[in-house]
Design a protein around this motif. Structure first.
Motif, mmCIF file in Angstrom:
data_model
loop_
_atom_site.group_PDB
_atom_site.id
_atom_site.type_symbol
_atom_site.label_atom_id
_atom_site.label_comp_id
_atom_site.label_asym_id
_atom_site.label_seq_id
_atom_site.Cartn_x
_atom_site.Cartn_y
_atom_site.Cartn_z
ATOM 1 N N SER A 79 -11.257 16.819 -6.656
ATOM 2 C CA SER A 79 -10.046 17.451 -6.149
ATOM 3 C C SER A 79 -8.944 16.411 -6.143
ATOM 4 O O SER A 79 -9.200 15.198 -6.206
ATOM 5 N N PHE A 80 -7.709 16.867 -6.041
ATOM 6 C CA PHE A 80 -6.592 15.928 -6.046
ATOM 7 C C PHE A 80 -6.622 15.038 -4.808
ATOM 8 O O PHE A 80 -6.354 13.831 -4.882
ATOM 9 N N ASP A 81 -6.958 15.598 -3.646
ATOM 10 C CA ASP A 81 -7.033 14.798 -2.424
ATOM 11 C C ASP A 81 -8.060 13.683 -2.571
ATOM 12 O O ASP A 81 -7.792 12.515 -2.230
ATOM 13 N N GLU A 82 -9.235 14.028 -3.057
ATOM 14 C CA GLU A 82 -10.293 13.019 -3.197
ATOM 15 C C GLU A 82 -9.965 12.019 -4.294
ATOM 16 O O GLU A 82 -10.337 10.843 -4.210
ATOM 17 N N PHE A 83 -9.249 12.471 -5.312
ATOM 18 C CA PHE A 83 -8.802 11.552 -6.365
ATOM 19 C C PHE A 83 -7.894 10.482 -5.765
ATOM 20 O O PHE A 83 -8.081 9.277 -6.012
ATOM 21 N N ILE A 84 -6.912 10.865 -4.964
ATOM 22 C CA ILE A 84 -5.994 9.896 -4.362
ATOM 23 C C ILE A 84 -6.746 8.976 -3.405
ATOM 24 O O ILE A 84 -6.519 7.749 -3.366
ATOM 25 N N GLY A 133 0.800 -1.226 0.000
ATOM 26 C CA GLY A 133 0.000 0.000 0.000
ATOM 27 C C GLY A 133 0.829 1.270 0.000
ATOM 28 O O GLY A 133 0.277 2.371 -0.096
ATOM 29 N N THR A 134 2.170 1.118 0.116
ATOM 30 C CA THR A 134 3.023 2.302 0.037
ATOM 31 C C THR A 134 3.110 2.760 -1.420
ATOM 32 O O THR A 134 3.292 1.944 -2.324
ATOM 33 N N PHE A 135 3.023 4.023 -1.647
ATOM 34 C CA PHE A 135 2.982 4.523 -3.026
ATOM 35 C C PHE A 135 3.737 5.845 -3.141
ATOM 36 O O PHE A 135 4.019 6.510 -2.140
ATOM 37 N N LEU A 136 4.090 6.172 -4.371
ATOM 38 C CA LEU A 136 4.644 7.501 -4.677
ATOM 39 C C LEU A 136 4.068 7.987 -5.994
ATOM 40 O O LEU A 136 3.570 7.190 -6.808
ATOM 41 N N LEU A 137 4.144 9.295 -6.184
ATOM 42 C CA LEU A 137 3.586 9.945 -7.370
ATOM 43 C C LEU A 137 4.729 10.487 -8.219
ATOM 44 O O LEU A 137 5.616 11.173 -7.711
ATOM 45 N N ARG A 138 4.707 10.175 -9.494
ATOM 46 C CA ARG A 138 5.776 10.648 -10.384
ATOM 47 C C ARG A 138 5.189 11.037 -11.740
ATOM 48 O O ARG A 138 4.067 10.638 -12.096
ATOM 49 N N PHE A 139 5.997 11.796 -12.480
ATOM 50 C CA PHE A 139 5.591 12.230 -13.820
ATOM 51 C C PHE A 139 6.224 11.309 -14.860
ATOM 52 O O PHE A 139 7.457 11.204 -14.920
ATOM 53 N N PRO A 140 5.426 10.636 -15.675
ATOM 54 C CA PRO A 140 6.018 9.791 -16.717
ATOM 55 C C PRO A 140 6.563 10.651 -17.854
ATOM 56 O O PRO A 140 5.959 11.668 -18.216
ATOM 57 N N ASN A 141 7.700 10.254 -18.413
ATOM 58 C CA ASN A 141 8.215 11.012 -19.560
ATOM 59 C C ASN A 141 7.631 10.506 -20.870
ATOM 60 O O ASN A 141 8.020 10.953 -21.947
ATOM 61 N N PRO A 182 0.737 8.381 6.381
ATOM 62 C CA PRO A 182 -0.622 7.891 6.123
ATOM 63 C C PRO A 182 -1.311 8.725 5.042
ATOM 64 O O PRO A 182 -1.211 9.950 5.020
ATOM 65 N N LYS A 183 -2.001 8.025 4.178
ATOM 66 C CA LYS A 183 -2.618 8.695 3.028
ATOM 67 C C LYS A 183 -3.555 9.825 3.457
ATOM 68 O O LYS A 183 -3.560 10.904 2.840
ATOM 69 N N THR A 184 -4.313 9.603 4.527
ATOM 70 C CA THR A 184 -5.300 10.609 4.931
ATOM 71 C C THR A 184 -4.648 11.848 5.549
ATOM 72 O O THR A 184 -5.310 12.883 5.688
ATOM 73 N N LYS A 203 -2.214 3.210 0.747
ATOM 74 C CA LYS A 203 -2.273 3.337 2.199
ATOM 75 C C LYS A 203 -1.302 4.374 2.762
ATOM 76 O O LYS A 203 -1.671 5.198 3.594
ATOM 77 N N PHE A 204 -0.024 4.318 2.292
ATOM 78 C CA PHE A 204 1.016 5.187 2.848
ATOM 79 C C PHE A 204 1.778 5.880 1.712
ATOM 80 O O PHE A 204 2.259 5.217 0.792
ATOM 81 N N LEU A 205 1.862 7.178 1.823
ATOM 82 C CA LEU A 205 2.684 7.917 0.866
ATOM 83 C C LEU A 205 4.148 7.713 1.223
ATOM 84 O O LEU A 205 4.525 7.797 2.397
ATOM 85 N N PHE A 206 4.956 7.422 0.237
ATOM 86 C CA PHE A 206 6.388 7.185 0.467
ATOM 87 C C PHE A 206 7.005 8.342 1.262
ATOM 88 O O PHE A 206 6.753 9.529 0.937
#
Length: 495
Positions: free
Chosen positions: A462-467, A425-433, A481-483, A474-477
């Motif tokens: 909203s971005f928060d509700e999207f995530i 559940g750990t995740f990160l957000l990145r920009f694909p090239n 906690p996501k919330t 579950k957990f942002l890298f």
């Protein structure tokens, strides 16, 4: 030179002016005396007057150049370059003080000439009268130059002009309050000129100020309210006239223009045309050309030489200079700079290699390379990708970027390596090239498998509700906690 240092120079100039103003009247009674009958004491006084006049001339030139450097730095500041500039109110105070000094110096030269003691000052100090005349003429010329250069753009027009779009800006005359009581009656005229015409204008060649564009509401009045300024908020482009030559192999969006504000005043019975040229702007025919136009202006702002012809820029620059320019632009849009890891990622995708952060700072990168050559495996160029990424960040998750909740610029295999040993559940957000203006979610699933979700470009509502709509996240890298990182509206309302 800082304003404090200029203030100190001005104090010295004022002191010399005051000393000389007390001395000169004492010399007038000797105007008809022959040099050989003047006693040593009076001869010394004449030599002192000559020395002080030279000091006033030389000091005024030094202060003028120092203030010009401050004004140049202010323009660099408007280009988003890293420079220190003073408060405009303080700069105006210094300019007004210096302008008064210039008038007083000119009056002293006039006093010497009117009272016919020029010949004696020159004879007793072994100075040619032509030299004295040169000093006086230089002070007059400096005064006229100072009148012209202190009309500045306080607020530059936007970098993109289009038919029907309003052109906004504000000019400020830093010595306007000292020019004339009729300053409120002055009007200014706005024109938009092609770089070809700007070059002619800078060379002193008379040009047709009707310009390349026919404008509506192009005349504005000066206003006085502790400062003298003119604002144009309702000027529009009506029609476009191609009254300039087209360079070979040039796109229409490569052409640059400037918004010129000009007015006329009478100073010492001489009419002066005073004008100020904006930073360059690009013309877009439709909104889809905005990214390219903004890039063209970014390149110009970052890499233009001070004494260039309008609006010549180098075709290629060192990587480190380009990287710093990207970081400054990102900061102005998103609110915080890019770090070395982000910039190394750009280096990798532009040059199609893995640097592992070990970039060659002097490696050349060209305008064509970032705007004409597609990134490997894509149908778009680096600049278009960077611009769309910057736009989506600004519009949808600017605060998340500022809080380091968006990892952003990282290679896929590096992202997966960071995640694979972390809890499910750990995740990160990145920009694909491989996609423009989108974001990917890399998340740890069962058996420590890392999967990529997306890319996504729609973050409604909203971005928060999207995530929070993804149950597997579950957990942002590394372990937030996501919330906490992405509170929903309901949670915010509860708080």
């Amino acid at each position: 030179m800082s304003l404090e240092a200029i203030d100190s120079k001005l104090a010295e100039l004022r002191s010399t002016l005051e000393n000389n103003s007390r001395l000169l009247p004492d010399l007038v009674p000797h105007w008809s005396d022959a040099p050989d009958i003047i006693d040593d004491l009076v001869r010394t006084l004449f030599c002192q007057a000559r020395a002080w006049l030279e000091e006033l001339h030389r000091g005024s030139q030094d202060i003028f150049q120092a203030i010009q450097c401050v004004l140049d730095a202010f323009v660099d500041f408007q280009r988003d370059r890293v420079v220190q500039v003073p408060n405009l109110r303080d700069l105006q105070r210094v300019c007004e003080t210096f302008f008064q000094c210039l008038k007083d110096i000119s009056e002293q030269f006039l006093f010497v000439h009117t009272n016919r003691i020029t010949g004696l000052i020159c004879a007793l100090s072994n100075t040619e009268e032509a030299v004295f005349s040169d000093w006086w003429n230089s002070v007059i010329a400096t005064t006229q130059q100072f009148i012209r250069c202190t009309l500045i753009y306080e607020e530059q027009p936007g970098p993109i002009i289009m038919n029907g779009r309003i052109i906004k800006g504000k000019v400020r005359w830093l010595i306007g309050s000292q020019l004339d009581e009729k300053i409120k009656e002055l009007k200014g005229q706005i024109s938009v000129l092609h770089e070809e015409h700007i070059n002619s204008m800078m060379q002193g060649i008379h040009i047709d100020h009707q310009g390349t564009f026919s404008l509506v509401n192009s005349e504005v009045n000066f206003e006085v309210n502790q400062e003298v300024y003119a604002k144009f908020n309702n000027c529009k482009i009506k029609t476009f006239r191609r009254n300039f030559s087209i360079r070979e192999n040039t796109n229409l969006t490569d052409e640059k223009f400037a918004v010129v504000f000009r007015t006329n005043i009478v100073w010492n019975d001489k009419e002066l045309e005073v004008s100020v040229i904006s930073l360059p702007v690009c013309r877009a025919i439709h909104g889809g050309q905005a990214p390219y136009c903004d890039g063209r202006i970014m390149w110009d702002y970052a890499f233009a030489d001070k004494n260039r012809s309008a609006f010549v820029v180098p075709e290629e620059v060192c990587w480190i200079d380009f990287a710093n320019a990207l970081s400054r632009m990102w900061t102005s849009w998103v609110g915080c700079p890019l770090n070395d890891q982000h910039l190394a990622y750009f280096y990798d995708i532009i040059f199609d290699e893995r640097s592992n952060g070990d970039v060659i700072e002097t490696r050349p990168v060209s305008w064509k390379q970032i705007t004409r050559s597609c990134l490997k495996g894509t149908s778009f160029e680096f600049w278009f990708w960077f611009y769309r990424t910057m736009s989506v960040t600004k519009n949808h998750f600017r605060s998340h970027w500022q809080n380091d909740y968006v990892y952003g610029f990282i290679h896929e295999d590096f992202a997966h390596a960071l995640l694979e040993s972390l809890p499910i559940g750990t995740f990160l957000l990145r920009f694909p090239n491989s996609a423009c203006g989108m974001i990917l979610i890399d998340v740890v699933l069962e058996n420590s498998q890392v999967s990529s979700l997306g890319p996504f470009y729609n973050f409604f509502p909203s971005f928060d509700e999207f995530i929070n709509s993804f149950a597997d996240l579950k957990f942002l890298f590394p372990n937030i906690p996501k919330t906490i990182a992405f509170p929903t509206s309901a949670l915010n309302d509860t708080k």
